[in-house]
Design a protein around this motif. Sequence first.
Motif, short mmCIF file in Angstrom:
data_model
loop_
_atom_site.label_atom_id
_atom_site.label_comp_id
_atom_site.label_asym_id
_atom_site.label_seq_id
_atom_site.Cartn_x
_atom_site.Cartn_y
_atom_site.Cartn_z
N VAL A 171 1.06 -1.23 -0.13
CA VAL A 171 0.11 0.10 -0.09
C VAL A 171 0.74 1.10 -0.22
O VAL A 171 1.88 1.34 0.85
CB VAL A 171 -1.04 0.23 1.20
N ASN A 172 0.65 2.15 -0.94
CA ASN A 172 1.38 3.48 -0.95
C ASN A 172 0.36 4.62 -0.38
O ASN A 172 -0.91 4.81 -1.02
CB ASN A 172 1.62 3.82 -2.51
N PRO A 173 0.66 5.18 0.74
CA PRO A 173 -0.05 6.04 1.19
C PRO A 173 -0.53 7.27 0.23
O PRO A 173 -1.67 7.87 0.45
CB PRO A 173 0.62 6.68 2.49
N LYS A 174 0.52 7.42 -0.55
CA LYS A 174 -0.08 8.48 -1.94
C LYS A 174 -1.35 8.36 -2.32
O LYS A 174 -1.77 9.38 -2.91
CB LYS A 174 1.22 8.78 -2.74
N ASP A 175 -1.74 6.89 -2.72
CA ASP A 175 -2.86 6.46 -3.46
C ASP A 175 -3.93 6.35 -2.55
O ASP A 175 -5.18 5.97 -3.10
CB ASP A 175 -2.56 4.92 -3.97
N CYS A 176 -3.78 6.76 -1.28
CA CYS A 176 -4.93 6.80 -0.28
C CYS A 176 -5.75 8.10 -0.49
O CYS A 176 -5.15 8.97 -0.72
CB CYS A 176 -4.82 6.26 0.96
N SER A 177 -7.07 8.06 -0.48
CA SER A 177 -7.57 9.46 -0.23
C SER A 177 -8.13 9.70 1.16
O SER A 177 -8.09 9.19 1.85
CB SER A 177 -9.11 9.27 -1.18
N GLU A 178 -8.57 11.13 1.28
CA GLU A 178 -9.36 11.53 2.33
C GLU A 178 -10.24 10.89 2.98
O GLU A 178 -10.64 10.65 3.97
CB GLU A 178 -9.61 13.04 2.33
N ASP A 179 -11.06 10.27 1.87
CA ASP A 179 -12.49 9.44 2.39
C ASP A 179 -12.01 8.17 2.74
O ASP A 179 -12.68 7.55 3.51
CB ASP A 179 -13.35 9.53 1.07
N LYS A 180 -10.77 7.80 2.36
CA LYS A 180 -10.29 6.18 2.70
C LYS A 180 -8.95 6.28 2.89
O LYS A 180 -8.26 6.00 2.07
CB LYS A 180 -10.57 5.30 1.52
N PRO A 181 -8.51 6.82 4.04
CA PRO A 181 -7.24 6.88 4.62
C PRO A 181 -6.36 5.58 4.69
O PRO A 181 -7.41 4.46 4.70
CB PRO A 181 -7.33 7.68 6.02
N VAL A 182 -5.31 5.35 4.99
CA VAL A 182 -4.51 4.32 4.71
C VAL A 182 -5.17 3.15 5.68
O VAL A 182 -5.06 1.91 5.47
CB VAL A 182 -3.02 4.53 5.11
N HIS A 183 -5.27 3.61 6.99
CA HIS A 183 -5.80 2.60 7.79
C HIS A 183 -7.15 1.99 7.78
O HIS A 183 -7.35 0.95 7.96
CB HIS A 183 -5.84 3.29 9.50
N GLU A 184 -8.02 2.76 6.74
CA GLU A 184 -9.27 2.04 6.26
C GLU A 184 -8.98 1.18 5.15
O GLU A 184 -9.63 0.22 4.95
CB GLU A 184 -10.28 3.22 5.90
N VAL A 185 -7.84 1.30 4.34
CA VAL A 185 -7.54 0.61 3.44
C VAL A 185 -7.16 -0.60 4.01
O VAL A 185 -7.29 -1.70 3.59
CB VAL A 185 -6.55 1.32 2.44
N ILE A 186 -6.26 -0.78 5.03
CA ILE A 186 -5.77 -1.88 5.47
C ILE A 186 -6.97 -2.58 6.46
O ILE A 186 -7.03 -3.79 6.24
CB ILE A 186 -4.72 -1.52 6.78
N LYS A 187 -7.94 -1.90 7.05
CA LYS A 187 -8.96 -2.69 7.44
C LYS A 187 -9.70 -3.58 6.33
O LYS A 187 -10.20 -4.68 6.71
CB LYS A 187 -10.04 -1.67 8.08
#
Length: 380
Positions: free
Chosen positions: A245-261
């Motif tokens: 996961v690259n945090p740059k690819d995450c959005s404000e609506d789905k931050p990195v911790h939500e992607v991990i979940k």
Amino acid sequence: MDSTRGRPIRCKAAICRKSGEPLVIEEIEVAPPKPFEARIRILCTSLCHSDVTFWKMDAPFLQLPIILGHEAVGVVESVGEGVEGLKEGDTVVPVFLGSCEECKDCESEKSNMCSKFSFKLGVGMPRDGTSRFRDGKGETLHNFLSVSSFAEYTVVDIAHLVKIDCGIPVDKACLLSCGVSSGIGAAWKVADVHKGSSVVIFGLGSIGLAVAEGARLRGASKIIGVDLNTEKFTVGKQFGVTHFVNPKDCSEDKPVHEVIKEMTDGGADYSFECIGLASIMNDAFLSCRPGVGKTVILGVEMHGAPLSINSFELLRGKSVMGCLFGGMKPKSDIPLLAQLYLDKELNLDSFITHKVNLEDINKAFDLLQQGKSLRCVIWM
């Protein structure tokens, strides 16, 4: 060695004379060992990110001039009075974390924090606070983390020395002195990663990749690496990283911790922070699973900022823990890791990306800061 025993030795060392500036190769004088010390001929050393971190610091965190370096392997040249279990010619790995092997904590299976030789950022020898180094003008050169391995010879207290006699190649043994052992230990001893579990690692430097290697050996089914450098995923595969996961690819609506979940169906069983930023520590904590999730902090907060977490998340059964040297007991655990390498179970080879001579040590600093190396071995 008979000709040098009990006498000062003149040799070369890479000296830090000004914070953040290139190290200077100079001839120095190394005093004989005092009681319970050994003088070591360094065979090779490697550059750890901690060396770079302290190299950039100003007083009072860094007392200049100083000989940095703390990941190394060497041969005992001579020993002082009272030394037992070590003799001239023994191969040893020096470690920043001391162990008397006799105190309550050393005898405990739950702690690796020796109460007699407690970890501190002092610049002198552990027992008397003095230095064994002098420069060409006779001025004191300070000690770093009880090791100072950026010199052809150094003096180390026996509490900080681990004997290695299994025949592991010295450049691989060097890696066990700090970063690799810290990462593997965090996965094994602190988190106690179990088979089939999910793991997320924030920061895929050497320590983060060592965590991945430890999780791989424990049988974790999903190992997620989080890093801004997409090239790290290719490297990470060698150590068991399965997703990236690259945090740059995450959005404000789905931050990195939500992607991990989402990737772990509710949160990772184990989350590791290997960068040293309070905001990332919070991301790691938020990424772990309620009820059972463990977050392990390996990075020292580089700006001194406090860690702030939601107490409600703690009440949901999550835990946060820190560790030094991955909870490993150096004198007993480093030899075990060395044997695992010889048994072709532990991957150490892939950590070594570059090799230089002592005269080119500043190239190692450049490579690490540019993100081009994991471990650069510096041959003496």
